[in-house]
Design a protein around this motif. Sequence first.
Motif, mmCIF file in Angstrom:
data_model
loop_
_atom_site.group_PDB
_atom_site.id
_atom_site.type_symbol
_atom_site.label_atom_id
_atom_site.label_comp_id
_atom_site.label_asym_id
_atom_site.label_seq_id
_atom_site.Cartn_x
_atom_site.Cartn_y
_atom_site.Cartn_z
ATOM 1 N N ASP A 296 -8.379 10.575 -11.402
ATOM 2 C CA ASP A 296 -7.864 9.294 -11.899
ATOM 3 C C ASP A 296 -6.349 9.232 -11.776
ATOM 4 O OD1 ASP A 296 -8.173 6.736 -13.489
ATOM 5 O OD2 ASP A 296 -6.867 7.880 -14.827
ATOM 6 N N ALA A 297 -5.684 10.349 -12.053
ATOM 7 C CA ALA A 297 -4.223 10.368 -11.941
ATOM 8 C C ALA A 297 -3.791 10.108 -10.499
ATOM 9 C CB ALA A 297 -3.674 11.708 -12.430
ATOM 10 N N TYR A 298 -4.489 10.727 -9.531
ATOM 11 C CA TYR A 298 -4.142 10.486 -8.131
ATOM 12 C C TYR A 298 -4.383 9.019 -7.757
ATOM 13 C CZ TYR A 298 -4.357 10.493 -3.055
ATOM 14 O OH TYR A 298 -4.159 10.194 -1.727
ATOM 15 N N ALA A 299 -5.505 8.452 -8.215
ATOM 16 C CA ALA A 299 -5.778 7.040 -7.923
ATOM 17 C C ALA A 299 -4.666 6.153 -8.462
ATOM 18 C CB ALA A 299 -7.130 6.636 -8.516
ATOM 19 N N ARG A 300 -4.158 6.494 -9.635
ATOM 20 C CA ARG A 300 -3.062 5.714 -10.211
ATOM 21 C C ARG A 300 -1.758 5.894 -9.433
ATOM 22 N NH1 ARG A 300 -4.125 3.676 -15.373
ATOM 23 N NH2 ARG A 300 -6.091 4.383 -16.276
ATOM 24 N N VAL A 301 -1.571 7.087 -8.860
ATOM 25 C CA VAL A 301 -0.387 7.323 -8.021
ATOM 26 C C VAL A 301 -0.396 6.379 -6.827
ATOM 27 C CG1 VAL A 301 0.633 8.946 -6.381
ATOM 28 C CG2 VAL A 301 0.101 9.700 -8.696
ATOM 29 N N VAL A 302 -1.517 6.312 -6.105
ATOM 30 C CA VAL A 302 -1.536 5.469 -4.909
ATOM 31 C C VAL A 302 -1.452 3.989 -5.290
ATOM 32 C CG1 VAL A 302 -2.733 7.195 -3.521
ATOM 33 C CG2 VAL A 302 -4.078 5.506 -4.739
ATOM 34 N N GLU A 303 -2.017 3.619 -6.432
ATOM 35 C CA GLU A 303 -1.884 2.233 -6.897
ATOM 36 C C GLU A 303 -0.414 1.889 -7.178
ATOM 37 O OE1 GLU A 303 -4.332 1.850 -10.326
ATOM 38 O OE2 GLU A 303 -6.221 1.985 -9.204
ATOM 39 N N ARG A 304 0.297 2.833 -7.765
ATOM 40 C CA ARG A 304 1.704 2.579 -8.106
ATOM 41 C C ARG A 304 2.558 2.500 -6.840
ATOM 42 N NH1 ARG A 304 5.209 3.572 -12.508
ATOM 43 N NH2 ARG A 304 6.957 2.147 -12.113
ATOM 44 N N LEU A 305 2.309 3.371 -5.886
ATOM 45 C CA LEU A 305 3.062 3.295 -4.635
ATOM 46 C C LEU A 305 2.828 1.954 -3.951
ATOM 47 C CD1 LEU A 305 2.465 6.900 -3.210
ATOM 48 C CD2 LEU A 305 4.547 6.026 -4.293
ATOM 49 N N ASP A 306 1.572 1.496 -3.958
ATOM 50 C CA ASP A 306 1.267 0.185 -3.384
ATOM 51 C C ASP A 306 2.000 -0.925 -4.135
ATOM 52 O OD1 ASP A 306 -0.324 0.616 -1.158
ATOM 53 O OD2 ASP A 306 -2.178 0.712 -2.308
ATOM 54 N N ALA A 307 1.968 -0.846 -5.452
ATOM 55 C CA ALA A 307 2.588 -1.893 -6.259
ATOM 56 C C ALA A 307 4.091 -1.986 -6.012
ATOM 57 C CB ALA A 307 2.314 -1.638 -7.745
ATOM 58 N N GLU A 308 4.700 -0.837 -5.696
ATOM 59 C CA GLU A 308 6.144 -0.814 -5.448
ATOM 60 C C GLU A 308 6.490 -1.082 -3.987
ATOM 61 O OE1 GLU A 308 8.693 -0.385 -7.592
ATOM 62 O OE2 GLU A 308 7.304 -0.422 -9.281
ATOM 63 N N GLY A 309 5.457 -1.282 -3.154
ATOM 64 C CA GLY A 309 5.707 -1.593 -1.746
ATOM 65 C C GLY A 309 6.198 -0.427 -0.925
ATOM 66 N N ILE A 310 5.850 0.801 -1.316
ATOM 67 C CA ILE A 310 6.250 1.986 -0.557
ATOM 68 C C ILE A 310 5.157 2.315 0.454
ATOM 69 C CG2 ILE A 310 6.777 4.448 -0.694
ATOM 70 C CD1 ILE A 310 7.866 3.968 -3.491
ATOM 71 N N PRO A 311 5.421 2.197 1.757
ATOM 72 C CA PRO A 311 4.389 2.509 2.749
ATOM 73 C C PRO A 311 4.022 3.998 2.696
ATOM 74 C CG PRO A 311 6.220 1.284 3.730
ATOM 75 C CD PRO A 311 6.675 1.742 2.384
ATOM 76 N N PHE A 312 2.735 4.289 2.874
ATOM 77 C CA PHE A 312 2.291 5.676 2.907
ATOM 78 C C PHE A 312 0.942 5.765 3.613
ATOM 79 C CE2 PHE A 312 0.458 3.870 -0.901
ATOM 80 C CZ PHE A 312 -0.809 4.425 -1.003
#
Length: 503
Positions: A432-448
């Motif tokens: 769940d923590a990892y899923a939240r990490v990728v959600e946050r990166l998306d929300a901040e517009g950081i490509p990955f």
Amino acid sequence: MPILTLGEEGRWTNYHGTGTCHAAVRHALRSGDAVRGREELSIAARAVQDWLGRALAANRRVRPLGAGWSPSNVNIVSDSWLLHTRRFNRCFRIADEDVLPGVDAQALMLVEAGALVDEVSDKLEEQGRSLWTAGAGNGQTFAGACATGTHGSMVRRGGIQDHVRAIQIVTPSGIHWIEPKAGVMSEAFVTETGSILHRDDQLFAAAQLPVGAMGVVTALVVDSVPKFLVRPIQNLRTVEPGALDWLAAGDYRRFSAAYALDREPDFVQMIVNPYKPFKRPAMLRFLYAEPWRDDYPRATPGELGAGYDALALLGRLLDSYPWARGALLQYAMKLGYASGPDVDDPAVFGSWGEGLDTHRPLGNLFNASVTIDRADLSHAFELICAVYARHGGSTVVTLRFMERAQGLLAPARFRHNAVIDFDGPRSARTADAYARVVERLDAEGIPFTRHWAKSCQLDGGRVASDYGEDFRRWRAARDRLIPLPEHRAMFGSPVLDGLGLTG
């Protein structure tokens, strides 16, 4: 070299225990005793093509298996035929007359698809050559590591698939030898492997990283460099927040001078406790390349700084006592990662292969990663640590650096890349923590992007978005190699189907 059937229909579980194939019939492709590699490949490829034909007639999906290393379950498909290639692992030298003019045959080696990265490395070093990059461990097959985009670990190099100069792939309708347009091997050599020759840059760029969806890879031609030594430095240091800006700018020399040697490093790794990352010491590892000399004092992998997964030993505690997670993570780092030589210790040296120990999992591990543009490192790191501080999760955060990798579907697709790994005990809380990490990166517009072989929270829409035109080119190349939809479907799995790689 017939393909052997290994028992009755049953179950197969991958190396890391993340997935099981049910109602699977296991088969094995094994090396023969031919003197020349091209003869081995001709026999083996014909056997594989015949096997694919029988699987097609039986309406079975197929999955080639090397070391079964991938925890992402790209290789998990039930009601299937599995082809174990681990014992198809011979490596052959290449003669000058087997390559085109201007190609350095001494730098190349012909590798059967089941050879481990460790085996390829050892064979090259016996010949005075070396790989120039690899992942964190050498227990994968070379073909499997390339197929899933295993990230590199040298700051001025790309991925492990960058070593590949030519590929033999078998599909139900043909045996294919794929090279860049400029060519590598002589036409006579390719003919003797029983292959159809393709010299095509787009097809080659797709086949360098096929993610298991372009047929059965039976062999690779692997490039190398002259053998070299590395000096490791490994220590626990409290890192200042501003030091991330040096790494983001690619100023590895400044970072090295502050925490290790005042010289340009070739490898930089930073393992961080995401709970108070700038107050608790980080585990730092540097490698410095030096010219080869035969009289260097031999050292063990442990003396060279190869550690083990102490996180696995503390997995239950990490998940059961969330209030103590930060302290327990720090204890795990100190226990498992701080055994290498520091600046003031006597210098030790080893070859590139000697410094990479084959990973043996000690527990139920979670593995995930993201790859970002190196310039976004400071901002992304701040966001990642904030997610862990708020939502928990029992992984350390590992930073490594590399240049853009070859292959249309290479996750390291930025000009300069920071690879951020999340490794720890497997649990719902950690996932769940990892899923939240990728959600946050998306929300901040950081490509990955994400590693094809790890837990990755991916779907077909995201793959198409992440890789854009390169994904379209990859699919077009795959369709040229495997034009019939029913043949493409043979190489699918629930994961690959969901990622849009087999439709």
